[in-house]
Enzyme design. Structure first.
Site, PDB file in Angstrom:
ATOM      1  N   CYS A 116       0.839  -1.181   0.000  1.00 42.81           N
ATOM      2  CA  CYS A 116       0.000   0.000   0.000  1.00 42.81           C
ATOM      3  C   CYS A 116       0.882   1.241   0.000  1.00 42.81           C
ATOM      4  O   CYS A 116       2.104   1.146  -0.018  1.00 42.81           O
ATOM      5  CB  CYS A 116      -0.907   0.010   1.231  1.00 42.81           C
ATOM      6  SG  CYS A 116      -1.923  -1.476   1.419  1.00 42.81           S
ATOM      7  N   ARG A 140      -4.850   1.690  -0.445  1.00 42.37           N
ATOM      8  CA  ARG A 140      -4.740   0.245  -0.259  1.00 42.37           C
ATOM      9  C   ARG A 140      -4.661  -0.513  -1.575  1.00 42.37           C
ATOM     10  O   ARG A 140      -5.448  -0.283  -2.487  1.00 42.37           O
ATOM     11  CB  ARG A 140      -5.931  -0.282   0.544  1.00 42.37           C
ATOM     12  CG  ARG A 140      -5.756  -1.757   0.913  1.00 42.37           C
ATOM     13  CD  ARG A 140      -6.958  -2.334   1.617  1.00 42.37           C
ATOM     14  NE  ARG A 140      -6.668  -3.707   2.058  1.00 42.37           N
ATOM     15  CZ  ARG A 140      -7.599  -4.628   2.277  1.00 42.37           C
ATOM     16  NH1 ARG A 140      -8.886  -4.335   2.118  1.00 42.37           N
ATOM     17  NH2 ARG A 140      -7.257  -5.840   2.658  1.00 42.37           N
ATOM     18  N   LEU A 141      -3.685  -1.411  -1.632  1.00 50.39           N
ATOM     19  CA  LEU A 141      -3.648  -2.477  -2.632  1.00 50.39           C
ATOM     20  C   LEU A 141      -4.035  -3.744  -1.884  1.00 50.39           C
ATOM     21  O   LEU A 141      -3.245  -4.265  -1.085  1.00 50.39           O
ATOM     22  CB  LEU A 141      -2.250  -2.607  -3.236  1.00 50.39           C
ATOM     23  CG  LEU A 141      -2.077  -3.714  -4.290  1.00 50.39           C
ATOM     24  CD1 LEU A 141      -2.895  -3.393  -5.541  1.00 50.39           C
ATOM     25  CD2 LEU A 141      -0.615  -3.900  -4.652  1.00 50.39           C
ATOM     26  N   ALA A 142      -5.231  -4.230  -2.106  1.00 47.81           N
ATOM     27  CA  ALA A 142      -5.749  -5.357  -1.332  1.00 47.81           C
ATOM     28  C   ALA A 142      -5.094  -6.658  -1.784  1.00 47.81           C
ATOM     29  O   ALA A 142      -5.201  -7.038  -2.953  1.00 47.81           O
ATOM     30  CB  ALA A 142      -7.264  -5.444  -1.486  1.00 47.81           C
ATOM     31  N   GLY A 184       2.949  -3.092   3.000  1.00 40.36           N
ATOM     32  CA  GLY A 184       3.888  -4.197   2.931  1.00 40.36           C
ATOM     33  C   GLY A 184       3.227  -5.515   3.262  1.00 40.36           C
ATOM     34  O   GLY A 184       2.002  -5.658   3.187  1.00 40.36           O
TER      35      GLY A 184
END
Length: 622
Positions: free
Chosen positions: A2, A50-52, A82
């Site tokens: 993220c 956020r990168l889920a 991370g």
């Protein structure tokens, strides 16, 4: 993976600063395309993109504890980016200690680990991470970065607090931050070095790998929580090989945990092939397949010309590994037009935020990751093996071993990569670049731990290993992080697991090269995983385009900068040196290292222009 950012100011009410905090947060949209969030209190504002990857439906950030602190606020709030690879074990331990969880995310594990162990929780984490925790009871911010510095984290002290972010652009979105550079910052940019903590933007710092930073009223303090240590290696060779393999057998499956598609990058070299083979084995136990990706250039294999750092093309070896492990392989083939596309090159500069570059390697990596992102969110990669196992030429080259500077700078200068060569002597002398480089080298050597009774040769090898892990590896990790996260792709680097790094760091050089080949130890550990031609393949650098027309197009940027009075670097460039390099280019004899020199100079000029960096205290400027 993220993007995180934030602002602490003990003299103002940040609950009214939503527009600025939103602007800071949204600069990181590429790092976190799936969701955004902010949390504001009187003296603190946290932002998150956020990168889920794990627990897709939950894990919203900034994440707050249900426990309450002063003024009925959450006891602590975290903005985290991370992956924590041992989060399941930590979660089980925390449950036994009475903690209750409402998500399956590693974010909640990190937050509750802080509640349980305070700052000591960092010693329990295995992973790549940058995180910020606001402790409402202490009215204090804690910034933490992983041991090897896989994930970036920058901060900018202000008179009354701090700004921070995963990338400099998040900090620069705040009016309190200024884009400025002085002599020291230009030296950092010109020398192709990443000194821990240093950033080419004046006033900005990075949280050093293995460090934490505390921000309180009137103080900012830094503390190291991890460092390489010198210890006697008592294992014999078979035990050492077995230990390396056991570590890799644990590390790779651990780093494959994800609730989104995961692939492996495969060049056909020893490093990426080993990771791919282990990943394929892990997938075989679940019945799932593995997709692999590599980069190539139009006509590259057919017209390949061997040189000292690329004795063989990647394509045939990558296909051999894919067939051997049964992966679904995708070569991403690029051409000159794509590498020279101005829009792509602007994207690469915008991803870096800094005046560092690896010539066409940056651009091709960015395009490769963009193609991979159409299929997956997470990619395994082989970065770190050369640093850990001693795969670079400078570990064995007599000139590099004797060099009284960073060995890659010595080898680069021998091949035309001398940052001084394109600039007026008065500019180089005014920066005192030589003494600056010497001082950085002395400082770096002073950090190397000593082992009593070590021979002079082993001592030098330990120095080279430490320099490589602490000064060279961060550049590669930065490159991988920036190019991947610019398209929302999370890169995982199993060779950077700190347990493996700590163990192999203390293995004697004679054991690391026992077969007479570079990375003998890794070859032995992977002996049953790979086809023989790949196992015996000599190291080949990441592929670079071999096209004189590319070089001719590239040199135009340098000649433009030299002849344009409005170009930031124009006053400092030596016209005769530029003309000599231009003549070599059109004569078809530009070396790869000279190409890097050209691209580095053009990148620095573009960076100064694009980020409107004010030069202060530099001879030749107003």
């Amino acid at each position: 993976m993220c993007g995180i950012t934030g602002w602490v100011d003990y003299t103002r009410d940040l609950t009214t600063a939503s527009p600025v905090v939103d602007a800071m947060t949204d600069t990181l949209a590429a790092r976190g395309p799936d969701a955004r969030g902010t949390w504001l209190d009187t003296h603190v504002a946290l932002g998150h993109r956020r990168l889920a990857v794990i627990d897709l439906e939950h894990g919203t950030q900034p994440m707050r504890t249900p426990e309450r602190g002063p003024r009925d606020l959450p006891r602590a709030v975290i903005s985290y980016g991370g992956e924590i690879y041992n989060f399941r074990e930590l979660r089980s331990e925390l449950v036994l200690r009475g903690h209750r969880f409402t998500t399956r995310s590693d974010t909640e594990v990190a937050l509750r680990a802080y509640l349980e162990w305070g700052e000591d929780f960092v010693h329990r984490l295995n992973g790549m991470y940058s995180l910020a925790i606001w402790d409402t009871a202490r009215d204090e911010l804690l910034l933490v970065r992983d041991r090897l510095g896989v994930k970036p984290l920058y901060y900018y002290p202000t008179p009354d607090g701090v700004l921070f972010g995963s990338e400099p652009k998040a900090i620069l979105a705040n009016p309190l931050a200024r884009a400025e550079a002085g002599p020291e910052e230009l030296c950092d940019a010109l020398l192709f070095l990443r000194t821990p903590g240093r950033v080419p933007f004046r006033g900005m710092r990075e949280v050093k790998p293995g460090h934490l930073v505390r921000v309180g009223r009137g103080r900012i303090t830094e503390e190291r929580y991890w460092a390489l240590e010198a210890r006697p290696h008592t294992d014999d060779l078979p035990t050492t090989v077995a230990t390396v393999r056991e570590l890799l057998d644990d590390i790779v499956p651990r780093q494959m945990v994800a609730d989104v598609p995961l692939v492996s990058l495969l060049s056909g070299g020893l490093d990426s092939s080993t990771i791919t083979a282990l990943a394929a084995r892990a997938r075989a136990t679940t019945g799932d397949g593995l997709a692999t990706f590599s980069v190539d250039f139009t006509g590259h294999t057919e017209n390949f010309q061997a040189d000292a750092i690329r004795p063989t093309p990647d394509g045939p070896y990558a296909r051999a590994v894919a067939e051997h492990v049964g992966s679904d392989h995708h070569p991403i083939v690029l051409d000159r037009a794509r590498l020279l596309d101005p829009a792509v090159r602007r994207s690469v500069l915008g991803a870096w935020d800094l005046p560092f570059n690896f010539a066409d390697l940056d651009v091709s990596l960015h395009l490769l990751f963009a193609a991979v992102r159409e299929h997956a969110t997470v990619a395994l990669s082989g970065e770190g093996a050369d640093e850990v196992f001693g795969g670079y030429l400078w570990f064995s080259d007599p000139v590099a071993r004797r060099a009284e500077t960073f060995p890659w700078l010595k080898l680069g200068a021998h091949r035309g990569l001398d940052p001084r060569s394109l600039f007026h002597p008065w500019f180089v002398d005014g920066l005192d670049l030589g003494e600056y480089e010497a001082d950085l080298y002395r400082t770096a050597l002073a950090e190397v731990p000593r082992l009593e009774g070590e021979s002079a040769e082993d001592r030098r090898t330990r120095e080279l290993s430490h320099l490589t892990l602490t000064r060279w590896l961060p550049i590669l990790l930065d490159k991988k992080d920036r190019m991947g996260m610019s398209v929302g792709l999370e890169g995982r680097v199993p060779f950077c697991d700190h347990r493996l790094v700590e163990y192999v760091y203390n293995v004697p050089w004679a054991m690391k090269t026992f077969s007479g080949e570079e990375k003998s130890l890794l070859r032995a550990a992977a002996a049953d995983l790979l086809p023989e031609p790949v196992l015996r393949r000599k190291k080949a650098a990441y592929p670079s385009i071999q096209d004189p027309a590319y070089d001719r197009a590239l040199i135009t940027g340098l000649t433009t900068a030299a002849g344009d009075d409005s170009a930031p670097l124009s006053p400092f460039l030596a016209g005769e040196a530029v003309r000599r390099l231009t003549a070599k280019t059109f004569g078809g004899s530009l070396s790869e290292f000279e190409r890097i020199l050209v691209e580095s100079t053009v990148r620095l000029d573009d960076w100064l222009r694009t980020y409107q960096v004010g030069l202060t205290g530099v001879k030749g400027t107003n």
